[in-house]
Design an enzyme around this catalytic site. Structure first.
Site, PDB file in Angstrom:
ATOM      1  N   ASP A 395       9.330 -50.034  58.756  1.00 48.63           N
ATOM      2  CA  ASP A 395       8.489 -51.163  58.365  1.00 48.63           C
ATOM      3  C   ASP A 395       9.226 -52.474  58.657  1.00 48.63           C
ATOM      4  O   ASP A 395      10.410 -52.620  58.339  1.00 48.63           O
ATOM      5  CB  ASP A 395       8.183 -51.047  56.870  1.00 48.63           C
ATOM      6  CG  ASP A 395       7.334 -52.182  56.352  1.00 48.63           C
ATOM      7  OD1 ASP A 395       6.166 -52.270  56.750  1.00 48.63           O
ATOM      8  OD2 ASP A 395       7.846 -52.985  55.546  1.00 48.63           O
ATOM      9  N   GLU A 431       8.073 -50.942  63.700  1.00 51.25           N
ATOM     10  CA  GLU A 431       7.027 -51.951  63.555  1.00 51.25           C
ATOM     11  C   GLU A 431       7.697 -53.239  64.028  1.00 51.25           C
ATOM     12  O   GLU A 431       8.478 -53.842  63.295  1.00 51.25           O
ATOM     13  CB  GLU A 431       6.559 -52.078  62.113  1.00 51.25           C
ATOM     14  CG  GLU A 431       5.406 -53.064  61.969  1.00 51.25           C
ATOM     15  CD  GLU A 431       4.979 -53.263  60.528  1.00 51.25           C
ATOM     16  OE1 GLU A 431       3.776 -53.447  60.291  1.00 51.25           O
ATOM     17  OE2 GLU A 431       5.849 -53.252  59.634  1.00 51.25           O
TER      18      GLU A 431
END
Length: 756
Positions: A395, A431
């Site tokens: 993330d 990401e």
């Protein structure tokens, strides 16, 4: 004046003394003491490994070695609890051994199942970033199991949360004991042997990722026993695995399963963090997802889930959140790292009271620091070697790649991952952005990494709502995004292609809503993006209009077919394959209810069952045809005398596209994939050959003519997929001679196989 230190207030001074008598004040289970309880004896132990490890010590005495990095601390107390809940009795062990900033000790008689935490002593001086407060029980960053849930009463804050002058509230120390209100770490026994486990080791080019939430995927499944729904055991149940294997995915990407906490603003509104992007324990599987217990049982349950998925040929990828923690900014709670060494773990601003926030969540881990980097890499290796997982999706990975300030692809984090003998062999997905300046890094991560490709998401959404000015972007995205990834030895599978993810509309909502509907979150519908690139097909939300409903189902088939025919690694979101809806919510992060849970009744609904059948058929087609999952980028050049190239693009007139055609407005695009010129060889060293295919994508609102290309491309074609139909033929469909002008219905994908 702003920035001045508060005057004596009767509760705490900046240096950690109380006004009453200057001695350290400690509150234990509601009783105030000027000295801690008598200590339990500890032997020296060892500084490695970090965390709590049960073992046999000197003299064959069983016990647990505890080791905690706390670089700037003045003293560390290990706190042992004889039970659960506020009434648990606490015993303290002073860790007197200090080696390379690691406090350690071996405590005889401490066995698996023991609950524990730490109290760390040091200066209270928020102006320099020092926030030690021994009244706060801290979770071991290396705890491998956590018992209890994180509520956020005032006692768990290191500062006085309700201080009248809020502008300096974070500088006033709160001396109330937090131990009755916070979860405890649990000592876990290392008794597992992975010799019977067989990792699928699916090559990247053959991978199909299925993003799911452990709780939401199984919570409503009718064939899973009620006591197992919403748990790791539920995901390991044959009924859950049967759906995954029937669909044809090769890996599940689990939304965060590290132990996480709920934000105060959610708890105040009666909500909870559902997605889990608020980690507080990087070694512990989230206890609320365990059916078997929370005093170490969750560890074994997670491992059994991994084994069951591996046995079905499915890899396990974890969505991990190492960029920030649940402790938020200066007004956040003190749960773990903030009280262990705030300055050592977090990036601080020049005004050290404040946190550098590249995540939008209040804080950012200081990955440049060696001990922080060690925490992250130790955690990653643990989940691979001891928990059996096959990869990670990071993330806001750009926040991890920042050196001192800027994103740096030569950063310590990326360098360490790239040379680590364990981590460089698993699947690594970035990401590739964060919320800081210069944080958007799509296409910039080094070889070894794959990336979520949001350029793909935007192009496909815009094409099917007929919002692209031309087809250049679509051509790149369909063929593997070579403009982003054809450098440094990267391959087409560096691109994780997706149209939807957990964050945003579901696939069905993408064709049903043009505006977000997040009112249930209690934030005035201000949360969530306004850039949805969606089209509601003529009505906002659910409707009884049969024409609108039919058009929406067709658009779903178009989006799904485009995704699964594109070069790269496709990612589906759980439930999209059968029309799951969130009723227009594009930010369901706090909706732990039917809004977010997979609705399994859709599986047998006549309106949505054909979509599931199409998804399974497309994935089977992809599995059996290597031309649809290439390991190298297309060259676009002829490799034989007849002029046939591995990739060719066609206009609706059946002619190859020119430079001018790429820049012209168009709603129709033809893509020819040659199975004769696939680079590489199979495992036996033989050339790889396959059928050739022609994909025709037409996003216009009216039918369009298309001339099927002739020699050298083909002599005849047969229809394999026609998204204009609710049901798809299993056997080869309608055949056409090359050169035939055909009619492509409005908003349709045709996939044709070259016959003969």
């Amino acid at each position: 004046m702003p920035g001045e230190r508060p005057a004596a207030d009767g509760r705490g001074l900046a240096d950690g003394r109380t006004v009453a008598d200057g001695r350290p004040a400690v509150v234990v289970n509601g009783a105030r003491h000027t000295e801690p309880p008598p200590p339990v004896a500890a032997r020296p132990g060892t500084p490695v490994p970090l965390g709590a490890r049960f073992r046999t010590g000197p003299g064959q005495v069983a016990g647990t070695n505890f080791a905690l990095w706390a670089g700037g601390a003045e003293a560390v107390d290990l706190c042992l609890f004889d039970g659960a809940g506020p009434g648990a009795r606490e015993s303290r062990v002073r860790l007197t051994e200090l080696t390379h900033e690691i406090w350690h000790g071996f405590v005889p008689g401490v066995r698996p199942g023991q609950r524990y935490g730490y109290r760390v002593h040091g200066r209270w001086d928020p102006w320099t970033g020092a926030r030690w407060n021994p009244a706060k029980l801290l979770l071991d960053p290396y705890a491998r199991a956590v018992d209890g849930d994180f509520g956020l009463p005032p006692e768990v804050y290191g500062h006085v949360r309700d201080w009248p002058e809020q502008r300096v509230a974070d500088t006033v120390r709160d001396d109330r004991d937090s131990a009755p209100y916070v979860p405890k770490g649990v000592v876990v026994h290392d008794d597992d042997d992975w010799s019977d486990d067989h990792r699928p080791k699916t090559p990247w080019a053959d991978s199909v990722i299925y993003e799911l939430h452990v709780r939401g995927f199984t919570k409503l499944h009718p064939d899973i026993p009620p006591e197992l729904r919403g748990t790791y055991a539920g995901l390991a149940h044959p009924a859950a695995i049967e759906h995954l294997t029937r669909l044809g995915v090769t890996a599940v990407e689990l939304l965060p399963v590290h132990q996480f906490a709920h934000e105060s603003h959610l708890l105040e509104r009666g909500l909870r963090n559902y997605w889990g992007y608020n980690s507080v324990g990087y070694f512990a599987p989230h206890a609320a997802y365990a059916a078997s217990g929370t005093t170490g049982e969750q560890v074994g349950e997670f491992k059994r889930m991994v084994r069951a998925l591996h046995a079905a040929g499915i890899e396990v990828i974890l969505d991990v959140v190492y960029n920030h923690t649940a402790e938020a900014g200066e007004l956040g709670p003190t749960l773990s790292l903030k009280g262990i060494d705030n300055r050592g773990y977090y990036r601080l601003q020049p005004d050290a009271r404040r946190y550098a926030d590249y995540t939008g969540c209040g804080n950012t881990l200081h990955v440049v620091q060696p001990h922080v980097l060690r925490l992250i890499t130790d955690s990653l290796r643990y989940w691979v070697t001891e928990m059996g997982v096959d990869g990670f999706r990071f993330d806001l990975a750009a926040a991890l790649a920042r050196s001192m300030h800027d994103v740096d692809m030569l950063s310590p984090f990326l360098a360490v991952i790239g040379q680590d003998p364990v981590l460089r062999r698993v699947k690594l997905i970035a990401e590739p952005w964060d919320v800081g300046s210069g944080g958007y890094q799509v296409g910039a991560f080094p070889p070894l990494w794959t990336e979520w490709n949001d350029r793909y998401r935007g192009a496909v959404r815009d094409f099917w709502r007929h919002a692209l000015p031309d087809v250049r972007e679509m051509g790149y995205r369909l063929s593997g995004s070579s403009d982003l990834y054809a450098w440094g030895g990267r391959r087409p599978y560096a691109s994780v292609n997706f149209v939807t993810a957990h964050d945003g509309f579901t696939l069905r909502d993408l064709v049903s809503y043009e505006r977000k509907h997040n009112e249930a979150n209690g934030e005035g519908n201000r949360d969530g993006t306004d850039d949805n690139r969606s089209w509601n097909c003529g009505a906002e939300g659910e409707t009884d209009d049969p024409a609108v409903r039919a058009l929406r189902r067709r658009q779903l088939r178009n989006l799904l077919t485009t995704l699964l025919l594109s070069t790269g690694v496709p990612m589906l979101v759980a439930g999209d394959e059968m029309g799951r809806t969130q009723r227009g919510s594009n930010n369901a992060y706090c909706q732990d209810n039917e809004t977010s849970w997979v609705d399994w009744s859709l599986r047998d609904d006549p309106e949505w069952a054909p979509l599931l059948a199409l998804a399974s058929r497309l994935l089977a087609l992809r599995h059996h045809h290597p031309v649809l999952r290439r390991r190298a980028f297309f060259s676009g050049r002829a490799h034989s005398a007849d002029g046939l190239r591995d990739l060719a693009w066609f206009t609706a007139g059946g002619t190859e596209m020119t430079e001018r055609d790429w820049y012209a407005p168009a709603a129709t695009l033809g893509m020819f994939l040659s199975g004769r010129d696939i680079p590489g060889r199979d495992e036996h060293g033989d050339p790889i050959t396959d059928d050739s295919f022609l994909a025709v994508l037409h996003a216009g609102g009216e039918p369009a003519g298309f001339v099927l290309p002739g020699a050298p491309w083909a002599q005849r074609y047969e229809v394999v997929v026609d998204t204009g139909r609710e049901e798809q033929d299993e056997a080869p469909g309608t055949g056409y001679p090359a050169g035939t002008p055909i009619t492509v219905e409005a908003r349709t994908v045709l996939l044709l196989r070259v016959a003969g």
